[in-house]
Motif scaffolding. Sequence first.
Motif, PDB file in Angstrom:
ATOM      1  N   ASN A  96      46.553 -17.913  -1.943  1.00  0.00           N
ATOM      2  CA  ASN A  96      47.569 -18.570  -2.770  1.00  0.00           C
ATOM      3  C   ASN A  96      47.715 -20.054  -2.439  1.00  0.00           C
ATOM      4  OD1 ASN A  96      48.295 -16.230  -4.259  1.00  0.00           O
ATOM      5  ND2 ASN A  96      49.434 -15.514  -2.469  1.00  0.00           N
ATOM      6  N   ALA A  97      46.596 -20.719  -2.206  1.00  0.00           N
ATOM      7  CA  ALA A  97      46.628 -22.157  -1.928  1.00  0.00           C
ATOM      8  C   ALA A  97      46.979 -22.902  -3.212  1.00  0.00           C
ATOM      9  CB  ALA A  97      45.270 -22.617  -1.412  1.00  0.00           C
ATOM     10  N   LYS A  98      47.904 -23.806  -3.116  1.00  0.00           N
ATOM     11  CA  LYS A  98      48.357 -24.593  -4.261  1.00  0.00           C
ATOM     12  C   LYS A  98      47.918 -26.043  -4.114  1.00  0.00           C
ATOM     13  CE  LYS A  98      50.723 -21.082  -5.762  1.00  0.00           C
ATOM     14  NZ  LYS A  98      49.862 -20.051  -6.220  1.00  0.00           N
ATOM     15  N   THR A  99      47.725 -26.712  -5.238  1.00  0.00           N
ATOM     16  CA  THR A  99      47.363 -28.122  -5.225  1.00  0.00           C
ATOM     17  C   THR A  99      48.420 -28.916  -4.464  1.00  0.00           C
ATOM     18  OG1 THR A  99      46.281 -27.863  -7.352  1.00  0.00           O
ATOM     19  CG2 THR A  99      46.834 -30.105  -6.688  1.00  0.00           C
ATOM     20  N   GLY A 100      47.969 -29.770  -3.554  1.00  0.00           N
ATOM     21  CA  GLY A 100      48.874 -30.592  -2.755  1.00  0.00           C
ATOM     22  C   GLY A 100      49.285 -29.965  -1.434  1.00  0.00           C
ATOM     23  N   GLU A 101      48.927 -28.721  -1.217  1.00  0.00           N
ATOM     24  CA  GLU A 101      49.306 -28.020   0.013  1.00  0.00           C
ATOM     25  C   GLU A 101      48.380 -28.407   1.167  1.00  0.00           C
ATOM     26  OE1 GLU A 101      50.187 -23.427   1.416  1.00  0.00           O
ATOM     27  OE2 GLU A 101      49.591 -23.850  -0.630  1.00  0.00           O
ATOM     28  N   GLU A 102      48.940 -28.591   2.346  1.00  0.00           N
ATOM     29  CA  GLU A 102      48.154 -28.928   3.528  1.00  0.00           C
ATOM     30  C   GLU A 102      47.448 -27.678   4.048  1.00  0.00           C
ATOM     31  OE1 GLU A 102      50.181 -31.072   6.576  1.00  0.00           O
ATOM     32  OE2 GLU A 102      51.112 -32.422   5.136  1.00  0.00           O
ATOM     33  N   VAL A 103      46.187 -27.870   4.472  1.00  0.00           N
ATOM     34  CA  VAL A 103      45.397 -26.778   5.018  1.00  0.00           C
ATOM     35  C   VAL A 103      44.664 -27.265   6.266  1.00  0.00           C
ATOM     36  CG1 VAL A 103      45.026 -25.597   2.819  1.00  0.00           C
ATOM     37  CG2 VAL A 103      43.402 -27.317   3.560  1.00  0.00           C
ATOM     38  N   VAL A 115      44.092 -31.595   2.340  1.00  0.00           N
ATOM     39  CA  VAL A 115      45.029 -31.226   1.289  1.00  0.00           C
ATOM     40  C   VAL A 115      44.237 -30.581   0.154  1.00  0.00           C
ATOM     41  CG1 VAL A 115      46.653 -32.139  -0.422  1.00  0.00           C
ATOM     42  CG2 VAL A 115      46.580 -33.114   1.869  1.00  0.00           C
ATOM     43  N   CYS A 159      46.552 -21.894   5.514  1.00  0.00           N
ATOM     44  CA  CYS A 159      47.628 -22.631   4.853  1.00  0.00           C
ATOM     45  C   CYS A 159      48.888 -21.774   4.918  1.00  0.00           C
ATOM     46  CB  CYS A 159      47.260 -22.971   3.415  1.00  0.00           C
ATOM     47  SG  CYS A 159      47.204 -21.559   2.299  1.00  0.00           S
ATOM     48  N   LYS A 160      49.958 -22.239   4.269  1.00  0.00           N
ATOM     49  CA  LYS A 160      51.207 -21.473   4.287  1.00  0.00           C
ATOM     50  C   LYS A 160      51.030 -20.072   3.707  1.00  0.00           C
ATOM     51  CE  LYS A 160      53.889 -24.219   2.045  1.00  0.00           C
ATOM     52  NZ  LYS A 160      55.041 -24.841   1.400  1.00  0.00           N
ATOM     53  N   GLY A 161      50.146 -19.926   2.722  1.00  0.00           N
ATOM     54  CA  GLY A 161      49.937 -18.646   2.059  1.00  0.00           C
ATOM     55  C   GLY A 161      49.155 -17.640   2.872  1.00  0.00           C
TER      56      GLY A 161
END
Length: 101
Positions: A50-57, A70, A24-26
């Motif tokens: 640091n994956a956040k709710t709603g983040e694409e993976v 997500v 993911c972005k993190g």
Amino acid sequence: MPYQQVIERKPARTTTKFTGEVTCKGGMSRGIVKDLSSAGICFQLNFDINAKTGEEVSIQSTEFGHLTGVVKWYRGDRIGIRLDPSSKTAAQISSYYKYFR
């Protein structure tokens, strides 16, 4: 005693234990796919990304290839990923059940 609402999951989950990689972005982390359904994955991370709710993976594994989704929830070292609802995803999950279960 207060009324407790019971939330029933529609797709059946299968307990699994194979390795994969989440990006993911993190960042990126290897880990273990703890359970799998046609709609989602519970993934136990080796490292916090640091994956956040709603983040694409994106998820990569030998057993089912490359999937996207997500982040639906995260608790400690585990994240819940809702898979993209596509025919390609369904075919990959179906293939896992056919060849690896």
